[in-house]
Scaffold this active site. Sequence first.
Site, mmCIF file in Angstrom:
data_model
loop_
_atom_site.group_PDB
_atom_site.id
_atom_site.type_symbol
_atom_site.label_atom_id
_atom_site.label_comp_id
_atom_site.label_asym_id
_atom_site.label_seq_id
_atom_site.Cartn_x
_atom_site.Cartn_y
_atom_site.Cartn_z
ATOM 1 C CB CYS A 153 -1.005 -0.048 1.137
ATOM 2 S SG CYS A 153 -2.423 1.012 0.781
ATOM 3 C CD GLU A 191 -0.930 -5.007 6.677
ATOM 4 O OE1 GLU A 191 -0.833 -5.537 5.539
ATOM 5 O OE2 GLU A 191 -1.171 -3.792 6.854
ATOM 6 C CG HIS A 237 -3.344 -2.917 4.041
ATOM 7 N ND1 HIS A 237 -2.458 -2.303 4.882
ATOM 8 C CD2 HIS A 237 -3.914 -1.934 3.299
ATOM 9 C CE1 HIS A 237 -2.485 -0.993 4.678
ATOM 10 N NE2 HIS A 237 -3.359 -0.741 3.708
HETATM 11 N N1 GLN Z 1 -3.626 6.538 0.828
HETATM 12 C C1 GLN Z 1 -2.366 6.280 1.450
HETATM 13 C C2 GLN Z 1 -1.241 7.067 0.778
HETATM 14 O O1 GLN Z 1 -1.439 7.570 -0.276
HETATM 15 C C3 GLN Z 1 -2.055 4.792 1.412
HETATM 16 C C4 GLN Z 1 -3.100 4.046 2.194
HETATM 17 C C5 GLN Z 1 -2.612 2.805 2.866
HETATM 18 O O2 GLN Z 1 -1.406 2.557 2.998
HETATM 19 N N2 GLN Z 1 -3.551 2.038 3.330
HETATM 20 O O3 GLN Z 1 -0.188 7.178 1.315
#
Ligand code: GLN
Length: 178
Positions: free
Chosen positions: A74, A161, A159
């Site tokens: 992410c 995890e 994610h």
């Molecule tokens: N929206 C976040 C970003 O742009 C990432 C979201 C996440 O890691 N769940 O940094």
Amino acid sequence: MLAVQGGFQRHVEHLREAGAEPVEVRLPTELEDLDGLILPGGESTTINMGIEKAGLAPAILAHHEAGRPVLGTCAGMIVAGKEHLDLIEITTRRNAFGRQLASFEDDIEVEGIVEGKIRAVFIRAPWVESTGDGVEVLAEVRDHPVAVRQGTVTALSFHPELTPDNRIHLWFSELCAA
Ligand code: GLN
């Protein structure tokens, strides 16, 4: 496990369950001699600032150049990309799935990493906007890459995890041990 900001605790638990010995990294010296590195989800701007403040970028680059695996999830995918640490030849679009899909789950196949499908949790997730020649796309959602790999660097929009399924952490632990 990079531990400057974001959801690193659940990664640590999953790694332990996978038989690894996770170490929380906040300082450059803490990364020395580790077999792998996970960049967690969270807020990519804050993680980037934390990396800068702690002077962690040279240590992460040295880790990568030594051929040690990196997994970005992410926000960690964004941080690993060309606009930031440049560990993998991708550009990303933040919060790409828009308001309606701010958070969603999907059962997806991630080629070469897990057999069959895995439940993927997306939270204000990025997608991969562009890939360099050496980048393999391992999974797509809505026609956009959400899992990519280049050599020892793997990046996921979701994610792994946050579900009980431990297969991605097992795969990564084995990759690091090898
Ligand atoms: N929206 C976040 C970003 O742009 C990432 C979201 C996440 O890691 N769940 O940094």
